[in-house]
Write a protein that holds these residues in place. Structure first.
Motif, short mmCIF file in Angstrom:
data_model
loop_
_atom_site.label_atom_id
_atom_site.label_comp_id
_atom_site.label_asym_id
_atom_site.label_seq_id
_atom_site.Cartn_x
_atom_site.Cartn_y
_atom_site.Cartn_z
N GLY A 33 0.63 -1.01 0.36
CA GLY A 33 0.05 0.35 -0.13
C GLY A 33 0.64 1.20 -0.07
N LYS A 34 1.87 1.35 -0.76
CA LYS A 34 2.89 2.63 -0.64
C LYS A 34 2.36 3.67 -1.34
CE LYS A 34 6.84 0.93 1.56
NZ LYS A 34 7.63 1.52 2.89
N ASN A 35 2.55 4.55 -1.20
CA ASN A 35 1.99 5.58 -2.11
C ASN A 35 2.68 6.25 -3.30
OD1 ASN A 35 -0.03 6.70 0.04
ND2 ASN A 35 0.69 7.92 1.08
N GLY A 36 2.00 7.23 -4.57
CA GLY A 36 2.66 6.49 -5.28
C GLY A 36 2.56 5.80 -6.24
N VAL A 37 2.09 4.69 -6.15
CA VAL A 37 2.74 3.36 -6.83
C VAL A 37 1.04 2.97 -7.18
CG1 VAL A 37 3.19 1.23 -6.81
CG2 VAL A 37 4.59 2.93 -6.07
N SER A 38 0.67 2.75 -8.76
CA SER A 38 -0.64 2.30 -9.40
C SER A 38 -0.74 1.07 -9.84
CB SER A 38 -0.70 3.66 -10.17
OG SER A 38 -0.19 2.90 -11.30
N ASP A 39 -1.57 1.23 -9.71
CA ASP A 39 -2.18 -0.77 -10.26
C ASP A 39 -1.80 -0.37 -12.16
OD1 ASP A 39 -2.61 -3.39 -10.63
OD2 ASP A 39 -4.65 -3.14 -11.75
N ALA A 40 -1.98 0.70 -12.16
CA ALA A 40 -1.69 1.01 -14.11
C ALA A 40 -0.37 0.74 -13.64
CB ALA A 40 -2.37 1.97 -14.03
N THR A 41 0.37 1.27 -12.82
CA THR A 41 1.29 1.43 -13.55
C THR A 41 2.65 -0.72 -13.65
OG1 THR A 41 1.99 2.94 -12.61
CG2 THR A 41 4.35 1.93 -12.39
N SER A 42 1.53 -0.62 -12.94
CA SER A 42 1.62 -2.57 -12.57
C SER A 42 1.99 -3.08 -13.44
CB SER A 42 1.79 -3.03 -11.25
OG SER A 42 1.74 -4.86 -11.67
N ARG A 43 0.72 -3.17 -14.84
CA ARG A 43 0.40 -3.23 -15.70
C ARG A 43 0.66 -3.24 -17.16
NH1 ARG A 43 -4.49 -5.68 -14.68
NH2 ARG A 43 -5.80 -5.62 -12.97
N GLU A 44 1.67 -1.88 -17.25
CA GLU A 44 1.89 -1.44 -17.83
C GLU A 44 3.23 -2.29 -18.17
OE1 GLU A 44 2.88 3.23 -18.30
OE2 GLU A 44 0.48 3.35 -17.86
N GLN A 45 4.10 -1.99 -16.77
CA GLN A 45 5.10 -2.70 -16.78
C GLN A 45 5.11 -4.39 -16.86
OE1 GLN A 45 7.19 -3.11 -12.66
NE2 GLN A 45 8.93 -1.37 -13.25
N HIS A 46 4.08 -5.18 -16.77
CA HIS A 46 4.35 -6.36 -16.96
C HIS A 46 4.28 -6.38 -18.54
CE1 HIS A 46 3.02 -10.26 -16.29
NE2 HIS A 46 1.64 -10.60 -17.10
N HIS A 47 3.37 -5.56 -18.99
CA HIS A 47 3.16 -6.01 -20.46
C HIS A 47 4.19 -5.80 -21.12
CE1 HIS A 47 1.21 -5.28 -24.90
NE2 HIS A 47 1.12 -4.48 -24.53
N TYR A 48 5.42 -4.79 -20.82
CA TYR A 48 6.93 -4.51 -21.73
C TYR A 48 7.17 -5.12 -21.64
CZ TYR A 48 10.76 -2.03 -21.73
OH TYR A 48 12.50 -1.80 -22.20
N ILE A 49 7.46 -6.31 -19.72
CA ILE A 49 8.17 -7.53 -19.27
C ILE A 49 7.81 -8.64 -20.79
CG2 ILE A 49 8.43 -9.30 -18.40
CD1 ILE A 49 8.74 -7.42 -16.23
N LEU A 50 6.18 -8.35 -20.60
CA LEU A 50 5.64 -9.32 -21.73
C LEU A 50 6.37 -9.61 -23.28
CD1 LEU A 50 3.79 -11.94 -22.22
CD2 LEU A 50 1.88 -10.88 -22.26
N LEU A 51 6.13 -8.35 -23.81
CA LEU A 51 7.26 -7.97 -24.89
C LEU A 51 8.63 -8.38 -25.26
CD1 LEU A 51 5.34 -4.47 -25.93
CD2 LEU A 51 4.01 -7.38 -26.58
N LYS A 52 8.84 -8.51 -23.45
CA LYS A 52 10.24 -8.37 -24.25
C LYS A 52 10.82 -10.22 -24.42
CE LYS A 52 12.84 -5.97 -21.64
NZ LYS A 52 13.65 -5.24 -20.53
N MET A 53 10.18 -11.06 -23.64
CA MET A 53 10.34 -12.68 -23.65
C MET A 53 9.84 -12.89 -24.77
SD MET A 53 7.97 -13.22 -19.86
CE MET A 53 8.05 -14.88 -19.97
N GLU A 54 8.33 -12.01 -25.14
CA GLU A 54 8.60 -12.80 -26.62
C GLU A 54 9.02 -12.61 -27.78
OE1 GLU A 54 4.31 -11.23 -27.05
OE2 GLU A 54 3.18 -12.45 -25.75
N THR A 55 9.79 -11.02 -27.08
CA THR A 55 10.52 -10.95 -28.40
C THR A 55 11.83 -12.11 -28.32
OG1 THR A 55 10.24 -8.79 -28.56
CG2 THR A 55 12.50 -9.24 -29.10
N LEU A 56 12.03 -12.17 -27.22
CA LEU A 56 13.30 -13.49 -26.43
C LEU A 56 13.40 -14.69 -27.17
CD1 LEU A 56 16.11 -12.70 -25.59
CD2 LEU A 56 15.30 -14.43 -23.55
#
Length: 60
Positions: A33-56
């Motif tokens: 529950g830390k301030n300044g951290v959002s679920d949307a940010t997590s989802r964006e990061q997750h999507h970016y990682i997924l794309l990197k994994m697919e490329t690899l």
């Protein structure tokens, strides 16, 4: 060329590993529950990682 390919593969894997660790830290901050951290940010990061994994996976 194959030697370079091996180096590129290792570098990409290390970059992916770093991204996953950073994402896990973000998820931990969200869970706590830390301030300044959002679920949307997590989802964006997750999507970016997924794309990197697919490329690899696709290219190697």
């Amino acid at each position: 060329m194959l030697k370079n390919l091996d180096t590129i593969h290792k570098d990409l894997f290390k970059d992916l590993e770093k991204s996953v660790v950073e994402h896990e830290k973000l998820l931990s901050r969200i869970d706590k529950g830390k301030n300044g951290v959002s679920d949307a940010t997590s989802r964006e990061q997750h999507h970016y990682i997924l794309l990197k994994m697919e490329t690899l996976t696709t290219n190697f």
